[in-house]
Design an enzyme around this catalytic site. Structure first.
Site, PDB file in Angstrom:
ATOM      1  N   HIS A 144       0.833  -1.202   0.000  1.00  0.00           N
ATOM      2  CA  HIS A 144       0.000   0.000   0.000  1.00  0.00           C
ATOM      3  C   HIS A 144       0.865   1.249   0.000  1.00  0.00           C
ATOM      4  O   HIS A 144       1.906   1.314   0.652  1.00  0.00           O
ATOM      5  CB  HIS A 144      -0.926   0.007   1.221  1.00  0.00           C
ATOM      6  CG  HIS A 144      -2.124   0.885   1.038  1.00  0.00           C
ATOM      7  ND1 HIS A 144      -2.044   2.264   1.126  1.00  0.00           N
ATOM      8  CD2 HIS A 144      -3.422   0.594   0.744  1.00  0.00           C
ATOM      9  CE1 HIS A 144      -3.249   2.775   0.909  1.00  0.00           C
ATOM     10  NE2 HIS A 144      -4.098   1.787   0.672  1.00  0.00           N
ATOM     11  N   HIS A 145       0.399   2.270  -0.732  1.00  0.00           N
ATOM     12  CA  HIS A 145       1.155   3.510  -0.857  1.00  0.00           C
ATOM     13  C   HIS A 145       1.285   4.237   0.476  1.00  0.00           C
ATOM     14  O   HIS A 145       2.202   5.064   0.654  1.00  0.00           O
ATOM     15  CB  HIS A 145       0.473   4.428  -1.881  1.00  0.00           C
ATOM     16  CG  HIS A 145       1.407   5.323  -2.625  1.00  0.00           C
ATOM     17  ND1 HIS A 145       2.590   5.788  -2.090  1.00  0.00           N
ATOM     18  CD2 HIS A 145       1.336   5.863  -3.871  1.00  0.00           C
ATOM     19  CE1 HIS A 145       3.206   6.561  -2.962  1.00  0.00           C
ATOM     20  NE2 HIS A 145       2.481   6.627  -4.055  1.00  0.00           N
ATOM     21  N   CYS A 146       0.421   3.962   1.438  1.00  0.00           N
ATOM     22  CA  CYS A 146       0.548   4.622   2.738  1.00  0.00           C
ATOM     23  C   CYS A 146       1.807   4.165   3.468  1.00  0.00           C
ATOM     24  O   CYS A 146       2.272   4.841   4.391  1.00  0.00           O
ATOM     25  CB  CYS A 146      -0.686   4.380   3.606  1.00  0.00           C
ATOM     26  SG  CYS A 146      -0.818   2.711   4.279  1.00  0.00           S
TER      27      CYS A 146
END
Length: 475
Positions: A144-146
């Site tokens: 995930h980009h987070c």
């Protein structure tokens, strides 16, 4: 209940959390980023694959941590250890159908990446992909980009390799050389009181200039976002399905063009992308105009002292790429000039200042503001082009040589295409994600990029020949 331990837990920054909010704002969006490593055969057994990755995953904190959120966004999400971590939930085995070429692998990659990661466990997955032609296999890593931006994600993925990563091209970027010093540098200490006074004055003036520079850049970014371009097929609503393709170039070819025209390697890559979008619009029966391609160009603000930190440290520029220009060399010069202007106006510093301001606001305010903004329709920005420096030397995984690395960007906020670039040894690959319905011709975009690079290489060699002829004539 708030414990002493919770105070020590790592919290998501406002920028990290933005990628969760973007995903929550549209049920058709997955904000996972990924990378595909194309491997030289023979492929390992799945048991060997699991045994190799299990040990390495345990040494990467984010691989065994999950998110803990707070009701009503009263605090930022936190990274906590997954009490039920099971590596078998994250390692998978897939195969591409016959004949196992690029087209079949592109389709499989798109299918894997369009599915959202489960937030009830650590936000990553890894896939052993078999069935490729020419005695090859592949590893697809998805997170995930987070968790990380492009550079941090590349560092995480590199830790799965046999040498644990090694040197990368990321050390050459501007932010890496600045060592995260921030806007201001304090003057050196002097024993002379007169130097103290002059140092204070210089610092005060420097602070005022830096703040003004960032303010101008932030104003430019805001004006760009609030200035919608002409309506084109490049932006609009998204489906849940994706398409994927790649364009390949030699890093040495891009460097040759950069030297010939005295521009940066990133300028050359963006000029090839400009050429491709122009051809794509024309093929769709649309006439490109000067403001048709406002492009989000992420800019790293990560120093080398934070290369191994898993988070997002990026700012942004929003240049208009010159799709209205037909000549490739003129396109390159315009791209260079516009990026120089964007850098000089403080867009990088302005974007960083906006993110810093969000960091100091109460999380509930920044979270709800981002959630509202990402739900609003926007037509100003229509493309994404992000450049991620990769490993300088060839890598090995489980004793096998990594032949290529393909980057996989996400798409969202009504952008129907996104392009990520990665350099690896002498390879330079453009990974292209497109919406299944809104961008059915991503393969055209890929071929256009390769054509754009080839035209610029040919132009640089003509330029070099002319210089040699002139040199001989002068001699």
């Amino acid at each position: 209940m708030q414990s002493a331990d919770s105070e020590e837990m790592e919290r998501l920054s406002a920028l990290d959390a933005t990628f969760l909010e973007v995903e929550d704002s549209d049920p058709h969006v997955s904000m996972a980023i990924g990378g595909v490593s194309i491997m030289e055969g023979p492929a390992p057994t799945f048991d060997e694959f699991v045994a190799s990755f299990a040990g390495r995953a345990q040494d990467i904190p984010r691989c065994t941590q999950m998110l803990r959120t707070h009701a009503f966004d009263l605090g930022p999400p936190e990274w906590v250890d997954d009490p039920h971590f099971d590596i078998s939930r994250h390692l998978h085995r897939l195969a591409v159908p016959h004949p196992g070429g690029d087209a079949e692998l592109f389709e499989l990659v798109a299918s894997v990446m369009e599915r959202r990661l489960d937030r009830e466990r650590p936000l990553w997955d890894c896939f052993l992909i078999e069935g490729l032609s020419d005695d090859r296999w592949a590893v697809l890593t998805k997170l995930h980009h987070c968790i990380a931006d492009g550079i941090a994600a590349t560092q995480i993925m590199a830790r799965f390799s046999d040498d644990g990563g090694g040197d990368t091209f990321a050390t050459e970027i501007r932010a890496a050389k600045e060592q995260d010093r921030g806007w201001l540098s304090l003057p050196k200490v002097s024993l002379n009181p007169l130097n103290w006074v002059s140092g204070i004055v210089r610092t005060a003036v420097g602070a005022a200039v830096a703040v003004e520079h960032a303010a101008v850049g932030a104003a430019e970014l805001t004006a760009s976002v609030l200035s919608p371009g002409p309506e084109t097929s490049l932006s609009g609503s998204l489906t849940t399905m994706r398409r994927f393709s790649v364009a390949r170039a030699r890093l040495s070819d891009l460097q040759e063009v950069a030297r010939a025209f005295d521009v940066t390697l990133n300028d050359v890559a963006l000029a090839a992308i400009t050429n491709s979008y122009r051809q794509l619009l024309l093929a769709r029966g649309e006439q490109p105009s000067h403001d048709s391609l406002r492009t989000l160009v992420p800019v790293s603000v990560r120093g080398t002292n934070h290369f191994n930190v898993a988070d997002n440290r990026v700012s942004a520029m929003l240049p208009l790429l010159p799709v209205d220009e037909e000549d490739p060399v003129e396109q390159l010069q315009l791209v260079h000039d516009r990026l120089v202007q964007a850098k000089g106006s403080g867009q990088r510093e302005g974007g960083n200042a906006l993110f810093e301001a969000a960091e100091h606001a109460p999380f509930v305010v920044s979270a709800w503001t981002i959630r509202l903004l990402t739900r609003l329709p926007q037509r100003a920005v229509v493309a994404l082009a992000t450049n991620v420096p990769g490993p300088r030397a060839e890598q090995k995984l489980m004793g096998r040589r990594v032949l290529e690395i393909w980057p996989i960007p996400p798409i969202g906020v009504q952008l129907r295409t996104g392009i990520a670039m990665v350099s690896y040894a002498d390879n330079f690959v453009f990974g292209i994600t497109g919406d299944y319905d809104g961008a059915p011709d991503v393969h055209v975009l890929a071929r256009g990029i390769e054509d754009g690079v080839a035209q610029l290489v040919a132009a640089s060699r003509r330029r070099r020949r002319k210089r040699r002829v002139k040199g001989r004539a002068a001699g």
